[in-house]
Design a protein around this motif. Structure first.
Motif, PDB file in Angstrom:
ATOM      1  N   THR A  43       0.834  -1.204   0.000  1.00  0.00           N
ATOM      2  CA  THR A  43       0.000   0.000   0.000  1.00  0.00           C
ATOM      3  C   THR A  43       0.865   1.249   0.000  1.00  0.00           C
ATOM      4  O   THR A  43       0.520   2.257  -0.618  1.00  0.00           O
ATOM      5  CB  THR A  43      -0.923   0.003   1.234  1.00  0.00           C
ATOM      6  OG1 THR A  43      -1.565  -1.263   1.329  1.00  0.00           O
ATOM      7  CG2 THR A  43      -1.985   1.064   1.144  1.00  0.00           C
ATOM      8  N   HIS A  44       1.994   1.225   0.709  1.00  0.00           N
ATOM      9  CA  HIS A  44       2.858   2.400   0.731  1.00  0.00           C
ATOM     10  C   HIS A  44       4.189   2.164   0.045  1.00  0.00           C
ATOM     11  O   HIS A  44       5.028   3.055   0.017  1.00  0.00           O
ATOM     12  CB  HIS A  44       3.086   2.875   2.178  1.00  0.00           C
ATOM     13  CG  HIS A  44       3.339   1.782   3.160  1.00  0.00           C
ATOM     14  ND1 HIS A  44       4.493   1.049   3.178  1.00  0.00           N
ATOM     15  CD2 HIS A  44       2.573   1.287   4.163  1.00  0.00           C
ATOM     16  CE1 HIS A  44       4.427   0.166   4.155  1.00  0.00           C
ATOM     17  NE2 HIS A  44       3.274   0.292   4.769  1.00  0.00           N
ATOM     18  N   THR A  45       4.372   0.968  -0.538  1.00  0.00           N
ATOM     19  CA  THR A  45       5.602   0.691  -1.304  1.00  0.00           C
ATOM     20  C   THR A  45       5.187   0.115  -2.650  1.00  0.00           C
ATOM     21  O   THR A  45       4.716  -1.003  -2.720  1.00  0.00           O
ATOM     22  CB  THR A  45       6.489  -0.336  -0.564  1.00  0.00           C
ATOM     23  OG1 THR A  45       6.598   0.048   0.795  1.00  0.00           O
ATOM     24  CG2 THR A  45       7.855  -0.427  -1.194  1.00  0.00           C
ATOM     25  N   PRO A  46       5.338   0.853  -3.737  1.00  0.00           N
ATOM     26  CA  PRO A  46       4.885   0.312  -5.032  1.00  0.00           C
ATOM     27  C   PRO A  46       5.794  -0.800  -5.534  1.00  0.00           C
ATOM     28  O   PRO A  46       6.896  -0.990  -5.040  1.00  0.00           O
ATOM     29  CB  PRO A  46       4.947   1.541  -5.950  1.00  0.00           C
ATOM     30  CG  PRO A  46       5.960   2.434  -5.325  1.00  0.00           C
ATOM     31  CD  PRO A  46       5.907   2.197  -3.853  1.00  0.00           C
ATOM     32  N   HIS A  47       5.293  -1.537  -6.535  1.00  0.00           N
ATOM     33  CA  HIS A  47       6.041  -2.625  -7.178  1.00  0.00           C
ATOM     34  C   HIS A  47       6.509  -3.652  -6.155  1.00  0.00           C
ATOM     35  O   HIS A  47       7.662  -4.079  -6.165  1.00  0.00           O
ATOM     36  CB  HIS A  47       7.251  -2.090  -7.965  1.00  0.00           C
ATOM     37  CG  HIS A  47       6.903  -0.939  -8.854  1.00  0.00           C
ATOM     38  ND1 HIS A  47       5.997  -1.019  -9.873  1.00  0.00           N
ATOM     39  CD2 HIS A  47       7.321   0.336  -8.838  1.00  0.00           C
ATOM     40  CE1 HIS A  47       5.880   0.147 -10.451  1.00  0.00           C
ATOM     41  NE2 HIS A  47       6.672   0.985  -9.852  1.00  0.00           N
TER      42      HIS A  47
END
Lengths: 166, 317
Positions: B177-181
């Motif tokens: 949710t707060h770290t993409p990929h």
């Protein structure tokens, strides 16, 4: 396990099973709608251009839809998260997000209220936001269609009246 | 500053409109309409004053005396997402509880570990309801095949498929949710689905959970049940089985054949216990066909299905 079985299992695990015995399917398959139906659509974004004086004309139909038809449609479809957002300076769009994460965007600029409602209903009812061109109502042809069942079944050795004996 | 005050008022009135829409709908479920006034920065907030008469009327009609409660754990835009999720899946949990359960422990904030306890219960409850159903549906199934069949219904792959069908990865809160990929979305979605089943079991009880499991897991089908049955020596196993059942020793007979001297012969062999044919199989040689017939006879015995039964957890309640 015997050596041939071991080798077959190694090949199957390596994914090279096309030429030999394929690995047995030990999974289950879901049938959406058999016991209960889970709609595929999760979220619908309606982005309209705010109708300022002398502007926002391309989203007039969408704005009319938002004020007249949207509450009834939202009440009839409680499974969709509906998000209405003003976006000025860009054409109005409908963006649907589906269960697998797929997003489909439709430009609704210069559409009437009825056309927008049709698009909204289509997005909410479909599985992935794409038109499925299924051919229905095909006529009866003399030779039959390519995939149709034949009157005489294909020959098989168990039910054939005669068998080949050289 | 008047511009920010207008922006704040606009967002509050949009939230009130959503609540009014929810109250006006006939269903008990909260409405999934979230009218969010996004990007109302001070530069453009004066445009909010130039609304069409219909929009202004709708906003005015929705003015209500209820202020947003400070103890509400779920913000309005998340309420819409959770309401839609509830309607889609049939998991009638409270929004606050739902938010806790949908927060995976990889989210990182304090209190995100509570869903792990629900997952513990959910995994075992799911296993129980499916196992008792399969145990009674196939009374002759040996334990190796039983565990394999139950795994097909409640294993990682099945739970992942159901979680993706529900759209759990889009609703859950996890490290992605707060770290993409970030990888592992589908596996964590399965974990969150187990937490949901655990929350259902603890808050709504076994009847609701059993109905949910029947609707979404037991409605799945297995294409080839005989793939789960592992038999090493079918002829010997079949002879032993007949002896244990005090039935006549099995004898195989050639029923049909074709192309014996060709490159593609087909032999059809039937296995008989007295005059009753218990199995039939085809093969490219007589011994191959006999082996196939013995496997068929064993499948007919072990995979016998019972249609009407009541599970112990249903009878006990």
């Amino acid at each position: 396990m015997s050596t041939p079985r071991q080798l077959i299992k190694q090949l199957q695990q390596a994914g090279l099973q096309n030429r030999i015995l394929p690995a047995k399917d030990l999974t289950s398959r879901g049938h959406n709608g058999s016991a209960t139906f889970v709609p595929a659509i999760t979220k619908l974004n309606l982005r309209y251009s705010h109708p300022r004086i002398g502007a926002g004309g391309s989203s007039a139909g969408l704005v009319q839809f938002l004020t007249t038809r949207l509450p009834a449609i939202a009440a009839a479809r409680p499974y969709v998260e509906i998000c209405v957002q003003p976006r000025n300076g860009v054409p109005p769009t409908l963006t649907a997000t589906y269960a697998g994460g797929k997003k489909v965007a439709i430009d609704v600029g210069k559409m009437t209220c009825g056309e927008v409602e049709k698009k909204v209903n289509f997005l909410c009812d479909s599985m992935d936001g794409e038109e499925k061109h299924i051919q229905r109502g095909k006529p009866v042809k003399v030779g039959g269609h390519k995939g149709a069942a034949r009157v005489l079944p294909a020959w098989d050795p168990f039910t054939a009246p005669t068998t080949f004996k050289p | 500053m008047p511009s920010t005050a207008t922006a704040r008022n606009a967002s509050i009135t949009f939230a009130r409109l959503a609540r009014a829409a929810a109250r006006s709908s006939c269903t008990a479920q909260p409405s999934a309409v979230a009218l969010t006034a996004a990007r109302l920065n001070p530069a453009t907030s004066h445009r909010a004053a130039h609304t069409t008469p219909a929009l202004r009327q709708a906003v005015a009609a929705a003015a209500s005396p209820l202020p947003p409660s400070p103890s509400a754990a779920v913000p309005p835009h998340e309420r819409a997402r959770l309401a839609a999720f509830t309607a889609r899946t049939g998991l009638n949990l409270d929004p606050e509880l739902l938010r806790i359960v949908l927060t995976h422990r990889s989210y990182g904030k304090p209190g995100a570990e509570q869903s792990a306890r629900f997952e513990f219960i959910g995994e075992r409850a799911l296993d129980l309801y499916v196992t008792e159903h399969i145990y009674l549906k196939y009374p002759e199934l040996p334990t190796g095949a039983l565990s394999s069949v139950v795994k097909a219904y409640v294993g990682d792959k099945a739970v992942q498929k159901v979680a993706v069908q529900f759209g759990v990865p889009q609703v859950m809160r996890w490290k992605g949710t707060h770290t993409p990929h970030t990888r592992g979305e589908i596996a964590i979605g399965a974990s969150v689905l187990r937490s949901l089943i655990g929350a259902l079991q603890t808050s709504l009880g076994p009847e609701a959970t059993r109905a949910f499991v029947r609707a979404h897991f037991l409605s799945r089908t297995i294409d080839d049940l005989s793939a789960h049955l592992k038999v090493s020596a079918p002829m010997a196993t079949l002879a032993l089985l007949m002896k244990n059942q005090d039935r006549i020793r099995p004898v195989s007979r050639l029923l049909q054949e074709t192309g014996r001297l060709s490159h593609a012969p087909v032999f059809l062999v039937g296995i008989y216990s007295g005059v009753e044919k218990i199995g039939e199989g085809a093969g490219s040689s007589k011994s191959h066909a006999e082996h196939s017939a013995a496997v068929d006879a064993l499948c007919k015995h072990y995979l016998r299905e019972v249609k009407d039964f009541s599970v112990p957890s249903e009878v006990a309640s």
